[in-house]
Enzyme design. Sequence first.
Site, PDB file in Angstrom:
ATOM      1  N   LYS A 112       2.442  -5.788   1.253  1.00 20.28           N
ATOM      2  CA  LYS A 112       3.566  -5.077   0.638  1.00 20.28           C
ATOM      3  C   LYS A 112       3.986  -5.873  -0.587  1.00 20.28           C
ATOM      4  CE  LYS A 112       5.353  -2.873   4.813  1.00 20.28           C
ATOM      5  NZ  LYS A 112       6.329  -3.005   5.908  1.00 20.28           N
TER       6      LYS A 112
ATOM      7  N   ASP B 191       2.595   0.335  15.190  1.00 21.50           N
ATOM      8  CA  ASP B 191       3.345  -0.725  14.510  1.00 21.50           C
ATOM      9  C   ASP B 191       4.611  -1.026  15.309  1.00 21.50           C
ATOM     10  OD1 ASP B 191       4.608  -2.480  12.781  1.00 21.50           O
ATOM     11  OD2 ASP B 191       4.722  -1.090  11.080  1.00 21.50           O
TER      12      ASP B 191
ATOM     13  N   SER C  48       2.892   6.812   8.107  1.00 21.87           N
ATOM     14  CA  SER C  48       3.619   6.060   9.122  1.00 21.87           C
ATOM     15  C   SER C  48       4.661   6.994   9.720  1.00 21.87           C
ATOM     16  CB  SER C  48       4.295   4.858   8.456  1.00 21.87           C
ATOM     17  OG  SER C  48       5.141   4.199   9.381  1.00 21.87           O
TER      18      SER C  48
ATOM     19  N   GLY D 136       4.146   0.367   3.066  1.00 25.12           N
ATOM     20  CA  GLY D 136       5.218   1.069   2.357  1.00 25.12           C
ATOM     21  C   GLY D 136       6.563   0.672   2.907  1.00 25.12           C
TER      22      GLY D 136
ATOM     23  N   GLU E 100       0.066  -3.411  14.633  1.00 28.12           N
ATOM     24  CA  GLU E 100       0.719  -4.117  13.531  1.00 28.12           C
ATOM     25  C   GLU E 100       1.929  -4.914  14.022  1.00 28.12           C
ATOM     26  OE1 GLU E 100       1.436  -1.369  10.332  1.00 28.12           O
ATOM     27  OE2 GLU E 100       2.730  -2.757   9.243  1.00 28.12           O
TER      28      GLU E 100
ATOM     29  N   LYS F 148      -0.270   6.300  11.766  1.00 33.23           N
ATOM     30  CA  LYS F 148       0.367   5.111  12.352  1.00 33.23           C
ATOM     31  C   LYS F 148       1.621   5.581  13.055  1.00 33.23           C
ATOM     32  CE  LYS F 148       3.173   1.542  10.118  1.00 33.23           C
ATOM     33  NZ  LYS F 148       3.163   0.544   9.010  1.00 33.23           N
TER      34      LYS F 148
ATOM     35  N   ASP G  85       2.035  -7.995   9.165  1.00 39.26           N
ATOM     36  CA  ASP G  85       2.905  -7.430   8.129  1.00 39.26           C
ATOM     37  C   ASP G  85       3.997  -8.459   7.811  1.00 39.26           C
ATOM     38  OD1 ASP G  85       4.854  -6.042   6.678  1.00 39.26           O
ATOM     39  OD2 ASP G  85       4.961  -4.303   7.987  1.00 39.26           O
TER      40      ASP G  85
ATOM     41  N   LYS H 115       5.093   4.331  15.218  1.00 41.18           N
ATOM     42  CA  LYS H 115       5.947   3.185  15.515  1.00 41.18           C
ATOM     43  C   LYS H 115       6.101   3.075  17.025  1.00 41.18           C
ATOM     44  CE  LYS H 115       7.165   1.874  11.317  1.00 41.18           C
ATOM     45  NZ  LYS H 115       6.932   0.507  10.820  1.00 41.18           N
TER      46      LYS H 115
HETATM   47  O1  OSB Z   1       6.696  -1.958   9.037  1.00 43.78           O
HETATM   48  O2  OSB Z   1       5.526  -0.830   7.710  1.00 43.78           O
HETATM   49  C1  OSB Z   1       6.628  -1.090   8.184  1.00 43.78           C
HETATM   50  C2  OSB Z   1       9.262   1.303   6.789  1.00 43.78           C
HETATM   51  C3  OSB Z   1      10.356   0.465   6.697  1.00 43.78           C
HETATM   52  C4  OSB Z   1      10.232  -0.824   7.126  1.00 43.78           C
HETATM   53  C5  OSB Z   1       9.017  -1.304   7.637  1.00 43.78           C
HETATM   54  C6  OSB Z   1       7.921  -0.475   7.706  1.00 43.78           C
HETATM   55  C7  OSB Z   1       8.060   0.857   7.309  1.00 43.78           C
HETATM   56  C8  OSB Z   1       6.998   1.842   7.415  1.00 43.78           C
HETATM   57  C9  OSB Z   1       7.080   3.031   6.515  1.00 43.78           C
HETATM   58  O3  OSB Z   1       6.118   1.810   8.255  1.00 43.78           O
HETATM   59  C10 OSB Z   1       5.992   3.114   5.535  1.00 43.78           C
HETATM   60  C11 OSB Z   1       6.301   4.207   4.534  1.00 43.78           C
HETATM   61  O4  OSB Z   1       6.068   5.362   4.862  1.00 43.78           O
HETATM   62  O5  OSB Z   1       6.794   3.883   3.431  1.00 43.78           O
HETATM   63 MG    MG Z   2       4.834  -2.746   9.494  1.00 46.40          MG
END
Ligand code: OSB
Ligand code: MG
Length: 380
Positions: free
Chosen positions: A274, A200, A147, A302, A225, A173, A250, A175
């Site tokens: 999660k 995402d 991510s 994560g 996402e 992925k 999510d 953001k």
């Molecule tokens: O939406 O998946 C998410 C990190 C913090 C809060 C929300 C998210 C995330 C990530 C990071 O996408 C995933 C990771 O590398 O741990």
């Molecule tokens: Mg997410």
Amino acid sequence: MGIRLEQITLREIRMPLVHFFETSFDRITARRIVLVEVQSGGVSGWGEVTAGENPFYNEEWTESAWLILRHFVAPRVLNQTFECAAEVGARSAHIRGHLMARGGLEAAVWDLEARMLGKPLYQHIGQGAPAKPNEGASRREIPCGVSIGIQDSVEQLFQKIETELAAGYQRIKMKIKPGWDVEVVGQVRKRFPGILLMADANSAYTLADAQRLKHLDEFNLMMIEQPLAHDEIIDHAKLQAQLKTPICLDECIRSAHQAEQAIAMDAGRIINIKLGRVGGFAEARRVHDVAQKAGIPVWCGGMLESGIGRAHNIALATLPNFTLPGDVSASRRYWARDIIDPPVEVTARGTIAVRDEPGFGYQLDREFLDSITVRRDSLS
Ligand code: OSB
Ligand code: MG
């Protein structure tokens, strides 16, 4: 075998990230993580609370998690005897919400139970799980993606993607948020035509943005996402009806029941599970099972976890319906030094090999852990 929780220790650790992480809701440079240690008969189990530093992903944050555990969860489970770890969640079920705080303790008890049985955690949580189509046992290697947060420039994003692809990661992925979406995704797709790519939004849009989001259909994304509100399922169904790209849910899936409802109304075609967000392993397995029955693939999300939460995620991702690459990746992407030994590493084919030691499978680096602990509360 009964498990009597004789001591519960909360700790807060502070860990600087090697690179800032920016989502549609904030940018962070260091983590404040609550760890939970539970003890029984001289054996310890460890869990990690996945709440963020601010109540922006969901309503939980480091301080709320500490207080809920200290004042409401610990008193309800301390010196209680449980038949098994799967029973622990129910003991705090009348606390509204705070699933990440409750889930951190629940996960610690699963780790404890696995250690008491002398079994690896992944085998312990996999018991009774329906088998994968072609194999009898749990997955031994989990497929990994990364991510990548919002960067200061598209060039910087390109560089990050190059680095992660070179390391072998199977999917990227990125953001997105208003102002960093269709244009940037288009540029990434043009530069990396063949990669598995997804976006995402962390709830940055509303249904009024449907026209804009529809442009993302041009870029052959695996999924989008959580585009809409953190607690919204119905609008996701309305959006999914207008998009070709599958929606992955999510934030809005906090229980197996919500997963069933979302699937029934076609609010999304993929679920990110999660551990903390659903309150621990027992509920994560139920979400997994509901999705599997409905033919909906899942992957493990994560929350920028330290080694303990990361190891728990690896165990979770061995369940059969975790068929898509998840957001669980190498320790070095986050930390100069992780609290576990060895750190989590990724193979050249973008997988993490599951370890066979009892419990979560890694040693704790106690000396380092103590050095980054900023507060501690032992209850017995
Ligand atoms: O939406 O998946 C998410 C990190 C913090 C809060 C929300 C998210 C995330 C990530 C990071 O996408 C995933 C990771 O590398 O741990
Ligand atoms: Mg997410």
